[in-house]
Structure formats: structure tokens, C-alpha cells
Design a protein around this motif. Structure first.
Motif, PDB file in Angstrom:
ATOM      1  N   SER A 118       0.878  -1.172   0.000  1.00  0.00           N
ATOM      2  CA  SER A 118       0.000   0.000   0.000  1.00  0.00           C
ATOM      3  C   SER A 118       0.911   1.216   0.000  1.00  0.00           C
ATOM      4  N   PRO A 119       0.421   2.380  -0.427  1.00  0.00           N
ATOM      5  CA  PRO A 119       1.263   3.569  -0.352  1.00  0.00           C
ATOM      6  C   PRO A 119       1.782   3.825   1.061  1.00  0.00           C
ATOM      7  N   LEU A 120       0.928   3.677   2.069  1.00  0.00           N
ATOM      8  CA  LEU A 120       1.363   3.918   3.438  1.00  0.00           C
ATOM      9  C   LEU A 120       2.516   3.003   3.818  1.00  0.00           C
ATOM     10  N   ARG A 121       2.377   1.720   3.536  1.00  0.00           N
ATOM     11  CA  ARG A 121       3.430   0.771   3.902  1.00  0.00           C
ATOM     12  C   ARG A 121       4.726   1.051   3.138  1.00  0.00           C
ATOM     13  N   TYR A 122       4.594   1.352   1.862  1.00  0.00           N
ATOM     14  CA  TYR A 122       5.779   1.630   1.044  1.00  0.00           C
ATOM     15  C   TYR A 122       6.562   2.813   1.610  1.00  0.00           C
ATOM     16  N   PHE A 123       5.874   3.898   1.930  1.00  0.00           N
ATOM     17  CA  PHE A 123       6.570   5.079   2.437  1.00  0.00           C
ATOM     18  C   PHE A 123       7.051   4.882   3.875  1.00  0.00           C
ATOM     19  N   GLN A 124       6.349   4.069   4.653  1.00  0.00           N
ATOM     20  CA  GLN A 124       6.856   3.723   5.981  1.00  0.00           C
ATOM     21  C   GLN A 124       8.185   2.987   5.872  1.00  0.00           C
ATOM     22  N   ILE A 125       8.262   2.039   4.945  1.00  0.00           N
ATOM     23  CA  ILE A 125       9.507   1.291   4.736  1.00  0.00           C
ATOM     24  C   ILE A 125      10.621   2.241   4.326  1.00  0.00           C
ATOM     25  N   CYS A 126      10.335   3.155   3.410  1.00  0.00           N
ATOM     26  CA  CYS A 126      11.363   4.094   2.954  1.00  0.00           C
ATOM     27  C   CYS A 126      11.883   4.943   4.102  1.00  0.00           C
ATOM     28  N   LEU A 127      10.996   5.400   4.964  1.00  0.00           N
ATOM     29  CA  LEU A 127      11.424   6.211   6.099  1.00  0.00           C
ATOM     30  C   LEU A 127      12.241   5.385   7.088  1.00  0.00           C
ATOM     31  N   LYS A 128      11.878   4.124   7.283  1.00  0.00           N
ATOM     32  CA  LYS A 128      12.668   3.248   8.153  1.00  0.00           C
ATOM     33  C   LYS A 128      14.069   3.041   7.582  1.00  0.00           C
ATOM     34  N   LEU A 129      14.148   2.866   6.276  1.00  0.00           N
ATOM     35  CA  LEU A 129      15.454   2.700   5.631  1.00  0.00           C
ATOM     36  C   LEU A 129      16.284   3.977   5.767  1.00  0.00           C
TER      37      LEU A 129
END
Length: 274
Positions: free
Chosen positions: A152-163
């Protein structure tokens, strides 16, 4: 360690999944469901898997050199709050047949808005930050969405911020005495030695050439495997995403030519070192 964080990221409530609009056709709904779950499409002649990619590139860019990467430098702007490396994108490599039926709306990432503006701002005057994020989702995020932790967009951007939090390049460099300077150039080998233990041996340090023919540090590309662990065998020249509009290609910083790590100049971002 990242491996201990990943399960927490994947275990997100199904309520966070993107709900497609009511106008989605039955055919599009079926395509989205197949893509979301990485299912095999038996109707395809070559019968390839939706989630055919094996590697991703997590790319961070240095705002102090972003203007030098543009064909039209006047398009560049650096918000006053930006003083660190920012996210350029998370790109599956050799991805194909990405689902085009998955739109993104501002409400999808509303809870991440402040973080994204801090760590993933648009540096183009003509492009609001949300448009930048939506462009990255529609071009690359939908290709990554066949992985459950990014579906989902939310999950994708959460992953990017974690990285982004995982790869704190500026802190690593400062701890090694490598800081932005208009006078002191750096050698590729000394920067690589600092970053390799944290980004893997296959990370790529990219430069652009400014109008004075100086090599200027622009980006770092970090290869990740399908499960987001550092390191992945990939062909950089095959499947690399296209550069952003109005941008020239970065290139690997030459090993024999020292490069500059320009400071950020918010007042005159086009000419931080004259």
C-alpha cells in the motif's frame, strides 16, 4: 539490526491497505488482486511472475549537489529545514508489468506528511512534495507492492522512512571526519571504506560534473535484496530507473579523480561554492 525490525514493519493491520475507488472495473480489480498477492498470470504467453524483480535500489541524494544535476538549475530550491541527505526513491530493478490500477491520494500518507517533508522533500520549485511522492509510488512503489510489507502507499513510504533512519549517511561521514567543504575534495576509496560496513560493498557513490568540470558528490545507491537486507547482485546498467525530469544522469564517481562534497547553501543553492 534491520532483520529484527522488518517483522514489525510487515505486521501492519489489514485496515491500512489501500481501498480502490468504486469505479474500479472487475477486470482491474482482478489484476490488482493478482498483483497484490504476487499470483501467477496463466494468460501471459511467457508466464512470468508478477513479482519478477529480485533487487531494489534505495537511493539517497545530497541537496548540496542536486542543483548541479539539473539541466535548468534555476528550478532548484532547498527548504530552510533541509540540512541532511534526503530520499530520492526505492526502486525495484528489472521490474515489469507493474500494476497501473493503484492510485495514490494525499490521505494515504497524511500521517507521514511531516516526516516525508523532512526526509523526502521535493527540491524542484515546480513540483510540490506530494506530487514527487505520488510520482515515485506510481512509477516504482506499485512495482514493490507485490511484497506484503509494501503493498500500500502507506506501507511503502513507511519502509522508505525506516530505511532512511537505518542508513544515516551524514552521521557515518561526520564520525569519520568527512564533512561538506568547498576546499577539500575526497577520494572515492576513503568514502567507500567508511560506508561499506554499513551499506555493503556493492553501494554506488554517484557524482555529477558541474560547470567548472568538478566532480561533485550527488547520490548514494544502496542495493537491497527482496527481503530488504543489504546487498544484492544486480546489473546497474539494466533496469536502472530513469532520472527525474529535468535531471541529467549521475555517474559513478571516478576512482582516480577526487570529488567534492559541497555544503548546502539555502540562499544560493545553485552556486554553493561559487
Amino acid at each position: 539490526m534491520w532483520s529484527s525490525v522488518l517483522p514489525l514493519l510487515v505486521a501492519v493491520s489489514p485496515a491500512l491497505l489501500l481501498q480502490l475507488p468504486d469505479y474500479t472495473s472487475t477486470q482491474e480489480e482482478g489484476l490488482w488482486q493478482d498483483y497484490k498477492h504476487g499470483r501467477h498470470d496463466a494468460e501471459l504467453p511467457d508466464k512470468k511472475h508478477f513479482c519478477s524483480w529480485k533487487c531494489l535500489l534505495f537511493t539517497l541524494q545530497w541537496p548540496g549537489a542536486f542543483c548541479q544535476s539539473l539541466d535548468e538549475e534555476t528550478l532548484c530550491t532547498i527548504p530552510p529545514s533541509i540540512n541532511n541527505w534526503t530520499i530520492h526513491g526505492l526502486w525495484p530493478l528489472k521490474a515489469w508489468r507493474c500494476c497501473k490500477c493503484w492510485p495514490m491520494f494525499e490521505s494515504d500518507v497524511q500521517e507521514l506528511d511531516a516526516e516525508l517533508k523532512d526526509h523526502w522533500p521535493s527540491l524542484l520549485r515546480t513540483q510540490p512534495s506530494f506530487h514527487f511522492w505520488r510520482q515515485e509510488w506510481e512509477k516504482h512503489g506499485v512495482c514493490a507492492a507485490c511484497v506484503e510489507g509494501m503493498n500500500s502507499p502507506l506501507r511503502y513510504f513507511q519502509i522508505c522512512l525506516k530505511l532512511r533512519g537505518q542508513f544515516d549517511i551524514q552521521r557515518l561521514l561526520e564520525d569519520a571526519g568527512i564533512t561538506p567543504s568547498c576546499q577539500r575534495p575526497y577520494k572515492l576509496v576513503e568514502v567507500h571504506q567508511v560506508l561499506a560496513p554499513h551499506l555493503g560493498d556493492k553501494h554506488e557513490i554517484q557524482c555529477v560534473t558541474d560547470e567548472k568540470d568538478r566532480e561533485v558528490w550527488f547520490q548514494v545507491k544502496i542495493p537491497l535484496s527482496h527481503n530488504l537486507t543489504v546487498g544484492c547482485d544486480h546489473d546497474v546498467d539494466d533496469g536502472n530507473p530513469a532520472p527525474p525530469r529535468n535531471s541529467s544522469h549521475g555517474h559513478p564517481c571516478p576512482p582516480q579523480v577526487p570529488f567534492y562534497y559541497f555544503p548546502i547553501d539555502h540562499q544560493d543553492p545553485q552556486r554553493p561554492c561559487g
